[in-house]
Design an enzyme around this catalytic site. Structure first.
Site, short mmCIF file in Angstrom:
data_model
loop_
_atom_site.label_atom_id
_atom_site.label_comp_id
_atom_site.label_asym_id
_atom_site.label_seq_id
_atom_site.Cartn_x
_atom_site.Cartn_y
_atom_site.Cartn_z
CB VAL A 1 0.17 -3.94 -6.03
CG1 VAL A 1 -0.08 -2.34 -5.89
CG2 VAL A 1 1.92 -4.13 -6.08
CB SER A 2 -2.50 -8.51 -6.58
OG SER A 2 -3.47 -8.21 -5.46
CB SER A 3 0.30 -8.94 -10.26
OG SER A 3 0.06 -7.86 -10.80
CD GLN B 1 -2.01 -4.94 -9.13
OE1 GLN B 1 -1.72 -5.68 -8.29
NE2 GLN B 1 -3.45 -4.81 -9.49
#
Length: 187
Positions: free
Chosen positions: A10-12, A15
Site C-alpha cells: 500500500v502507498s501510505s 492504508q
C-alpha cells in the site's frame, strides 16, 4: 520444491494491507512480503527486492494487482524480465493473469503494451499543456527569492561596504547559496 510467494503493498502508512493479505493467503501463498511505501521505483522498496531475491526457478509470485508490484511500464518490464530469467511465473489475482500459461503470457504482454500506450498519450498531453501554458506566459518553477534590484543592492553592499555573505543572507532573509548566486549574476 516450488513455492507460491505473495507480495502486497500500500502507498501510505494509513492504508491497510488486510484485503491484499487475505487474497494472497486464499491464493495459497506460503510466504508473503509486504510493505507500506510509495511505489515509484522498484529499487526503493526493500520488501519487493527481498521477495525478488528469494524467488527460485519453478516458484510463482502472486500479487493482487499489477500496480501493487510495478508503478511504470519500465518497472514492470524489468521485473517481468527478472522473473522470466529466474523461471518464475507471475500470477495477478484481480486481473486474472498467470504467466505460467501461454494465454497469461499473451495477456501480460498486451497489458504492458496498453500501459505503455497510455503512458505515451499522457506524456504527449502533458507536453501540449506545458507548451500552451508557456505561450500564455505562465512561468514554471519556483519563484525567485530575490528581485533584480535586490541582487544589485547585494553586489553593492558586498563590494563597497564589505558585507559578509552571512550578513547579506541575514539581511535579505535568504540562504548563503542565494547570496552567492546573486553575486554571480552581476558578472
Amino acid at each position: 520444491m516450488s513455492e507460491t510467494v505473495g507480495y502486497a503493498r500500500v502507498s501510505s502508512a494509513g492504508q491497510s494491507l488486510d484485503v491484499q493479505l487475505d487474497k494472497l493467503k486464499e491464493a495459497g501463498c506460503t510466504r508473503v512480503y509486504s510493505e507500506k511505501r510509495s511505489g515509484q521505483q522498484a529499487d526503493g522498496r526493500p520488501e519487493l527486492q527481498a521477495c525478488l531475491q528469494f524467488l527460485r526457478e519453478g516458484d510463482t509470485l502472486v500479487v493482487c494487482r499489477l500496480d501493487r508490484m510495478a508503478r511504470s511500464v519500465l518497472d514492470l518490464a524489468k521485473i517481468a524480465d527478472l522473473l522470466n530469467k529466474k523461471g518464475v511465473a507471475l500470477r495477478v489475482i484481480d486481473q486474472a493473469i498467470n504467466t505460467g500459461t501461454s494465454e497469461g503470457r499473451l495477456m501480460f504482454s498486451l497489458l504492458g503494451a496498453f500501459a505503455q500506450f497510455e503512458n505515451d498519450i499522457r506524456a504527449e498531453r502533458q507536453a501540449d499543456g506545458i507548451n500552451k501554458a508557456k505561450q500564455k506566459g505562465v512561468a514554471f518553477g519556483r519563484k525567485r527569492a530575490l528581485t533584480d534590484d535586490q541582487c544589485k543592492r547585494i553586489r553593492t553592499l558586498r563590494q563597497e561596504e564589505k558585507f559578509s555573505i552571512a550578513q547579506l543572507a541575514e539581511r535579505f532573509n535568504v540562504g548563503p547559496a542565494t547570496i552567492y548566486r546573486a553575486l554571480q549574476t552581476g558578472r
